[in-house]
Design an enzyme around this catalytic site. Structure first.
Site, PDB file in Angstrom:
ATOM      1  CB  SER A 146      -0.893   0.036   1.237  1.00 47.37           C
ATOM      2  OG  SER A 146      -1.575   1.283   1.313  1.00 47.37           O
ATOM      3  CE1 TYR A 160      -4.416  -2.422   4.534  1.00 44.57           C
ATOM      4  CE2 TYR A 160      -3.840  -0.117   4.258  1.00 44.57           C
ATOM      5  CZ  TYR A 160      -4.158  -1.338   3.711  1.00 44.57           C
ATOM      6  OH  TYR A 160      -4.214  -1.491   2.353  1.00 44.57           O
TER       7      TYR A 160
HETATM    8  P1  NDP Z   1     -11.633  -5.880  -1.097  1.00 50.21           P
HETATM    9  O1  NDP Z   1     -12.035  -5.983   0.339  1.00 50.21           O
HETATM   10  O2  NDP Z   1     -12.469  -5.084  -2.016  1.00 50.21           O
HETATM   11  O3  NDP Z   1     -11.414  -7.350  -1.690  1.00 50.21           O
HETATM   12  C1  NDP Z   1     -10.664  -8.269  -0.932  1.00 50.21           C
HETATM   13  C2  NDP Z   1     -10.575  -9.596  -1.632  1.00 50.21           C
HETATM   14  O4  NDP Z   1      -9.817 -10.470  -0.802  1.00 50.21           O
HETATM   15  C3  NDP Z   1     -11.891 -10.274  -1.827  1.00 50.21           C
HETATM   16  O5  NDP Z   1     -11.808 -11.096  -2.957  1.00 50.21           O
HETATM   17  C4  NDP Z   1     -12.058 -11.090  -0.549  1.00 50.21           C
HETATM   18  O6  NDP Z   1     -12.923 -12.182  -0.778  1.00 50.21           O
HETATM   19  C5  NDP Z   1     -10.632 -11.531  -0.305  1.00 50.21           C
HETATM   20  N1  NDP Z   1     -10.297 -11.709   1.088  1.00 50.21           N
HETATM   21  C6  NDP Z   1     -10.607 -10.920   2.140  1.00 50.21           C
HETATM   22  N2  NDP Z   1     -10.109 -11.421   3.272  1.00 50.21           N
HETATM   23  C7  NDP Z   1      -9.469 -12.566   2.925  1.00 50.21           C
HETATM   24  C8  NDP Z   1      -8.767 -13.543   3.653  1.00 50.21           C
HETATM   25  N3  NDP Z   1      -8.633 -13.483   4.980  1.00 50.21           N
HETATM   26  N4  NDP Z   1      -8.233 -14.585   2.960  1.00 50.21           N
HETATM   27  C9  NDP Z   1      -8.396 -14.694   1.629  1.00 50.21           C
HETATM   28  N5  NDP Z   1      -9.057 -13.805   0.892  1.00 50.21           N
HETATM   29  C10 NDP Z   1      -9.582 -12.748   1.538  1.00 50.21           C
HETATM   30  O7  NDP Z   1     -10.148  -5.280  -1.038  1.00 50.21           O
HETATM   31  P2  NDP Z   1      -9.306  -4.498  -2.156  1.00 50.21           P
HETATM   32  O8  NDP Z   1      -9.488  -5.095  -3.474  1.00 50.21           O
HETATM   33  O9  NDP Z   1      -9.532  -3.048  -1.955  1.00 50.21           O
HETATM   34  O10 NDP Z   1      -7.815  -4.765  -1.603  1.00 50.21           O
HETATM   35  C11 NDP Z   1      -6.993  -5.769  -2.122  1.00 50.21           C
HETATM   36  C12 NDP Z   1      -5.569  -5.527  -1.623  1.00 50.21           C
HETATM   37  O11 NDP Z   1      -5.144  -4.220  -1.995  1.00 50.21           O
HETATM   38  C13 NDP Z   1      -5.426  -5.605  -0.093  1.00 50.21           C
HETATM   39  O12 NDP Z   1      -4.188  -6.194   0.237  1.00 50.21           O
HETATM   40  C14 NDP Z   1      -5.428  -4.134   0.310  1.00 50.21           C
HETATM   41  O13 NDP Z   1      -4.761  -3.918   1.521  1.00 50.21           O
HETATM   42  C15 NDP Z   1      -4.671  -3.531  -0.870  1.00 50.21           C
HETATM   43  N6  NDP Z   1      -4.883  -2.108  -1.032  1.00 50.21           N
HETATM   44  C16 NDP Z   1      -6.123  -1.599  -1.349  1.00 50.21           C
HETATM   45  C17 NDP Z   1      -6.288  -0.238  -1.493  1.00 50.21           C
HETATM   46  C18 NDP Z   1      -7.607   0.369  -1.856  1.00 50.21           C
HETATM   47  O14 NDP Z   1      -7.694   1.599  -1.823  1.00 50.21           O
HETATM   48  N7  NDP Z   1      -8.624  -0.389  -2.209  1.00 50.21           N
HETATM   49  C19 NDP Z   1      -5.162   0.691  -1.302  1.00 50.21           C
HETATM   50  C20 NDP Z   1      -3.918   0.061  -0.978  1.00 50.21           C
HETATM   51  C21 NDP Z   1      -3.790  -1.286  -0.861  1.00 50.21           C
HETATM   52  P3  NDP Z   1     -13.848 -12.786   0.395  1.00 50.21           P
HETATM   53  O15 NDP Z   1     -14.703 -11.685   0.894  1.00 50.21           O
HETATM   54  O16 NDP Z   1     -14.581 -13.915  -0.198  1.00 50.21           O
HETATM   55  O17 NDP Z   1     -12.871 -13.264   1.400  1.00 50.21           O
END
Ligand code: NDP
Length: 251
Positions: A146, A160
């Protein structure tokens, strides 16, 4: 979409953790569009995961979804092994699964801290170690860190941001250990990207948007494009790098 891209990843196999929606789903679709067979993991969103698999299948590429909580070491290792067993190899691991539990620091709980450590750091450790058992020369480990792993421009993200700072130095350290095997390790650092985790609409988005040079949120495809580049053959001399895609948030 697939017809507009080259097939730079033809014959490659990728695993994207947390690929059922948001950034991970966009990465899975993009890597498939570039020619890879793709496995995704998820925890609760079985329908969402199935729709990503279907979307990739409809473009003539192969995909599978595996339920595996990033906090469950056995499940994560099994997901990595299943990916390699299903497609016969593993070339690209994208450690995307991650979560944030925003709160002012003095209200953050120890449970919150443990949760973000378990998913954002421990999950990365387990998946990466398991993947390296299968990876050969030219392999790619790609973290989704991030922008707040380097600079924290908004309040409420101390636990985080600490985990994403850890992901940054994890990347740098690991790059030195696997370089001799021709494997690269890089950390893509998104800024504010419109997803369920960080919706562009709402109060929480206002200060984040204001901190970007472009005065807007990014799209999941902005991150997928960087991941696809790092996964591809043109990026073979990029390793140990933190690649920020943040609309100028950290400028
Ligand atoms: P979302 O919450 O929109 O999506 C998360 C995804 O990961 C879903 O597919 C979810 O599926 C899955 N997931 C959640 N928890 C787990 C778990 N414990 N094990 C396996 N799968 C899991 O998140 P984003 O797409 O926004 O974020 C993705 C990555 O990008 C993360 O690492 C986040 O920290 C990083 N990020 C995001 C930013 C943003 O602004 N959006 C900025 C900077 C970094 P399910 O619900 O079925 O588990």
């Amino acid at each position: 979409m697939s017809s507009n891209y080259g097939q730079k990843l033809a014959g490659k196999v990728a695993l994207v953790t947390g690929g059922s929606r948001g950034i991970g789903a966009a990465i899975a679709k993009r890597l498939a569009a570039d020619g890879a067979s793709v496995a995704i993991t998820y925890t609760k969103g079985a329908d969402a995961a199935a729709s990503v698999v279907k979307a990739i299948g409809s473009t003539g590429k192969k995909a599978i979804a595996i339920q595996a909580d990033a906090a469950d070491a056995k499940a994560v290792t099994a997901a990595v092994d299943k990916t390699a067993a299903t497609f016969g190899r593993l070339d690209i691991l994208v450690n995307n699964a991650g979560t944030a539990l925003p709160a002012p620091f003095e209200q953050a709980t120890l449970e919150d801290m443990d949760r973000v450590i378990d998913i954002n750091i421990r999950g990365v450790f387990v998946a990466t170690q398991a993947a390296l058992k299968h990876m050969g020369d030219g392999g790619r480990i790609i973290m989704i860190g991030s922008a707040v792993g380097e600079r924290v421009m908004v309040p409420g993200l101390v636990p985080y941001a600490a985990t994403k700072g850890a992901v940054k130095i994890f990347t740098q350290g690991l790059s030195r250990e696997v370089g001799s095997r021709g494997i690269t390790v890089n950390n893509v650092q998104p800024g504010p990207i419109d997803t369920e985790l960080n919706p562009a609409a709402g109060e929480w988005a206002v200060p984040q948007k204001a901190q970007t040079a472009l005065n807007r949120y990014g799209h999941v495809d902005d991150i997928a494009a960087m991941v696809a580049f790092v996964a591809g053959p043109e990026a073979s001399y990029i390793t140990g790098a933190n690649l920020t895609v943040d609309g100028g948030m950290n400028a």
